[in-house]
Design a protein around this motif. Structure first.
Motif, PDB file in Angstrom:
ATOM      1  N   SER A  27       0.738  -1.166  -0.120  1.00  0.00           N
ATOM      2  CA  SER A  27      -0.177   0.032  -0.025  1.00  0.00           C
ATOM      3  C   SER A  27       0.806   1.270   0.248  1.00  0.00           C
ATOM      4  CB  SER A  27      -1.086   0.074   1.169  1.00  0.00           C
ATOM      5  OG  SER A  27      -1.957  -1.041   1.025  1.00  0.00           O
TER       6      SER A  27
ATOM      7  N   ASN B 195       2.480   6.933  -6.715  1.00  0.00           N
ATOM      8  CA  ASN B 195       1.244   7.776  -7.217  1.00  0.00           C
ATOM      9  C   ASN B 195       1.630   9.203  -6.931  1.00  0.00           C
ATOM     10  OD1 ASN B 195      -0.391   6.044  -8.626  1.00  0.00           O
ATOM     11  ND2 ASN B 195      -1.397   5.622  -6.572  1.00  0.00           N
TER      12      ASN B 195
ATOM     13  N   THR C 220      -3.978   1.980  -9.273  1.00  0.00           N
ATOM     14  CA  THR C 220      -4.471   1.322  -8.222  1.00  0.00           C
ATOM     15  C   THR C 220      -3.391  -0.043  -7.803  1.00  0.00           C
ATOM     16  OG1 THR C 220      -5.518  -0.555  -9.508  1.00  0.00           O
ATOM     17  CG2 THR C 220      -6.817   1.271  -8.936  1.00  0.00           C
TER      18      THR C 220
ATOM     19  N   ASP D 103      -3.742  -3.382  -7.922  1.00  0.00           N
ATOM     20  CA  ASP D 103      -4.098  -4.301  -8.501  1.00  0.00           C
ATOM     21  C   ASP D 103      -3.332  -3.807  -9.931  1.00  0.00           C
ATOM     22  OD1 ASP D 103      -5.383  -5.715  -6.884  1.00  0.00           O
ATOM     23  OD2 ASP D 103      -7.248  -5.291  -7.748  1.00  0.00           O
ATOM     24  N   GLU D 104      -3.553  -2.504 -10.505  1.00  0.00           N
ATOM     25  CA  GLU D 104      -2.709  -2.227 -11.619  1.00  0.00           C
ATOM     26  C   GLU D 104      -1.319  -2.153 -11.365  1.00  0.00           C
ATOM     27  OE1 GLU D 104      -6.114   1.003 -13.279  1.00  0.00           O
ATOM     28  OE2 GLU D 104      -4.675   1.667 -12.114  1.00  0.00           O
ATOM     29  N   HIS D 105      -0.904  -1.847 -10.602  1.00  0.00           N
ATOM     30  CA  HIS D 105       0.577  -1.875  -9.969  1.00  0.00           C
ATOM     31  C   HIS D 105       1.095  -3.361 -10.055  1.00  0.00           C
ATOM     32  CE1 HIS D 105       4.388  -0.313  -8.083  1.00  0.00           C
ATOM     33  NE2 HIS D 105       4.393  -1.444  -7.302  1.00  0.00           N
TER      34      HIS D 105
END
Length: 216
Positions: free
Chosen positions: A21, A28, A40, A42-44
């Protein structure tokens, strides 16, 4: 349990340390500094890879040269340091380390001068025969050369090594020295990508240690 490969090398970020996290939030901050999009978790996990400059270039939609990456890397690490005290170890990290019957060391691509006191803060220094981080001012590169140097300092043959980490780059590094890897799904990489690599995959660190002990 008597493993065929007696030495275990642990990865730190995303493996023993549960900092996904914070890494996503810090990434970001770096992207926002140049007008880039937010990603996000998940995208990362789907897109992250080393060299990290390639990952940044893909997300930003433009080339990221050494100077640009150096600036982004500094912004990332400034944000990361601010939030580090919020991170805990992976839930079974202590049990997993205790379960390994051979020698253990820690190799991270985080800065060495910050890694060593942080590992001490978590009470783990005595677990490892050696702790190495990145001895450079800018990070983001692949792990293989660092692993070679780490094992040279230990006097350990790569063929006697299993590495537990959370990225395909960890597995590539282990293969480069003649070792094996077990990949952990709780870190920075999407589990489907890890399983597609063909390397053993574990959903917990305790399972990863059990798998590591069975590798020829």
């Amino acid at each position: 349990m008597t493993p065929a490969r007696h030495h275990l090398v642990w990865d730190w970020n995303g493996t023993l340390l549960n900092d996904l996290s914070l890494v996503v939030a810090s990434t970001n901050v770096a992207f926002a500094s140049v007008g880039g999009p937010a990603v996000t978790a998940d995208e990362h996990r789907v897109r992250f890879r080393r060299p990290i400059a390639d990952y940044y270039a893909e997300v930003l939609g433009r080339a990221v040269d050494d100077d640009a990456f150096g600036r982004l890397d500094r912004i990332f690490h400034d944000a990361y340091r601010t939030g580090l005290t919020t991170c805990a170890l992976a839930h079974d990290a202590t049990d997993a380390m205790a379960a390994w019957p051979g020698s253990q060391s820690l190799l991270s691509m985080w800065f060495h001068e910050e890694l060593v006191p942080t590992v001490h803060t978590y009470g783990l220094t005595g677990r490892f025969v050696r702790v190495d981080g990145l001895r450079a001012s800018v990070g983001g590169d692949r792990k293989a050369e660092s692993l070679r140097g780490h094992l040279t300092e230990l006097g350990v043959d790569g063929r006697d090594v299993v590495l537990i980490g959370d990225s395909v780059d960890d597995a590539d590094a282990a293969e480069a020295v003649g070792g094996r890897a077990v990949l952990y799904t709780g870190g920075f990489t999407d589990p489907a990508r890890l399983r597609a690599s063909g390397h053993p995959v574990a959903d917990t660190l305790s399972e990863a240690v059990r798998l590591a002990a069975t590798l020829p």
